[in-house]
Design a protein around this motif. Structure first.
Motif, mmCIF file in Angstrom:
data_model
loop_
_atom_site.group_PDB
_atom_site.id
_atom_site.type_symbol
_atom_site.label_atom_id
_atom_site.label_comp_id
_atom_site.label_asym_id
_atom_site.label_seq_id
_atom_site.Cartn_x
_atom_site.Cartn_y
_atom_site.Cartn_z
ATOM 1 N N ARG A 83 32.742 34.734 74.247
ATOM 2 C CA ARG A 83 32.479 33.620 73.346
ATOM 3 C C ARG A 83 31.014 33.198 73.416
ATOM 4 O O ARG A 83 30.362 33.323 74.445
ATOM 5 N N VAL A 96 31.602 31.448 65.826
ATOM 6 C CA VAL A 96 32.742 32.346 65.652
ATOM 7 C C VAL A 96 32.472 33.235 64.446
ATOM 8 O O VAL A 96 32.307 32.737 63.325
ATOM 9 N N THR A 98 33.445 35.873 61.559
ATOM 10 C CA THR A 98 34.577 36.363 60.774
ATOM 11 C C THR A 98 34.037 37.373 59.767
ATOM 12 O O THR A 98 32.826 37.482 59.566
ATOM 13 N N GLN A 137 45.539 25.312 71.471
ATOM 14 C CA GLN A 137 46.242 25.628 70.247
ATOM 15 C C GLN A 137 47.712 25.251 70.278
ATOM 16 O O GLN A 137 48.373 25.264 69.271
ATOM 17 N N LYS A 198 45.158 22.536 65.286
ATOM 18 C CA LYS A 198 45.115 23.827 65.962
ATOM 19 C C LYS A 198 43.869 24.597 65.525
ATOM 20 O O LYS A 198 43.718 24.942 64.352
ATOM 21 N N ASP A 200 42.847 27.660 66.086
ATOM 22 C CA ASP A 200 43.091 29.001 65.550
ATOM 23 C C ASP A 200 43.494 28.940 64.078
ATOM 24 O O ASP A 200 43.060 29.763 63.267
ATOM 25 N N ASP A 201 44.337 27.975 63.722
ATOM 26 C CA ASP A 201 44.753 27.805 62.327
ATOM 27 C C ASP A 201 43.559 27.514 61.429
ATOM 28 O O ASP A 201 43.438 28.051 60.323
ATOM 29 N N ILE A 203 40.325 28.169 61.940
ATOM 30 C CA ILE A 203 39.418 29.314 61.815
ATOM 31 C C ILE A 203 39.954 30.307 60.778
ATOM 32 O O ILE A 203 39.208 30.800 59.923
ATOM 33 N N LYS A 204 41.248 30.600 60.832
ATOM 34 C CA LYS A 204 41.847 31.519 59.859
ATOM 35 C C LYS A 204 41.758 30.944 58.442
ATOM 36 O O LYS A 204 41.497 31.674 57.478
#
Length: 212
Positions: A83, A96, A98, A137, A198, A200-201, A203-204
């Motif tokens: 990271r 991050v 993507t 998360q 969350k 992770d949610d 970021i997606k």
């Protein structure tokens, strides 16, 4: 360099918590992890690192003591495991990557202590406390003494939409940043059952938005 200048100008227009108003630490990682501090003079320093996601401090271990990494203006990048953290002005942003662009997280985490769970499953005595966990998360944490904690965040997410900076804190600010894709984004949030608590949610979701 261009990205850093954009972020610096963007951050300058935002208000953050008073750096002097230190709160109890909530560490991003369960344990101190091997990492590298890359200095602006290209020197590299290896250390056991962790990140205080409540006070936005980079921490390192010196023997058994926990120390705050200072001289932030001399640091280029901090790597903890796989990271990446970039110091901008007086805060660190986690970068991050993507497939549709980079997202930068300004961490601001806390745990709300909900109280002790009794025999009937009820909780009382709500107050604010913190715990040391990287499992951000999952939302809920219970320790062996049946104290119940609810993990929450007030994170801010920075991204660049067609070269222009945007900030996302919640669904409202996200839709404001992508007004032409409002219906598609609402549909994605509903279909994927996105929770803005969350990481992770989010970021997606942001990766999806950058690809629209």
């Amino acid at each position: 360099m261009k990205i850093r200048i954009f972020l610096l100008l963007f951050i300058a227009a935002l208000s953050f918590q008073d750096a002097l108003a230190q709160k109890k630490r909530l560490m991003l990682f369960d344990n101190y992890t091997k990492g590298t501090v890359l200095m602006k003079n290209r020197a590299r320093v290896n250390a056991e690192l962790n990140f205080d996601a409540t006070n936005n401090n980079m921490m390192f271990k010196q023997g058994s003591e926990e120390m705050i990494l200072t001289n932030v203006n001399q640091i280029d990048t901090v790597y903890i495991g796989n990271r990446k953290f970039i110091p901008i002005k007086n805060i660190y942003l986690e970068s991050v990557s993507t497939k549709h662009g980079d997202i930068y997280i300004h961490w601001n985490m806390k745990n709300a202590y909900k109280g002790k769970k009794g025999a009937m499953g009820m909780t009382t005595q709500a107050k604010v406390e913190t715990i040391n966990t990287a499992e951000y998360q999952y939302g809920v944490y219970e320790n062996q003494y049946v104290d119940v904690y609810q993990l929450s965040n007030e994170n801010e997410y920075y991204l660049f939409k067609k070269g222009k900076p945007a900030i996302v804190k919640n669904e409202k600010t996200l839709l404001k940043s992508f007004p032409e894709n409002k219906d598609a984004i609402k549909g994605y949030i509903k279909e994927q059952k996105v929770s803005f608590s969350k990481v992770d949610d989010i970021i997606k979701l942001l990766e999806y938005c950058l690809g629209l």
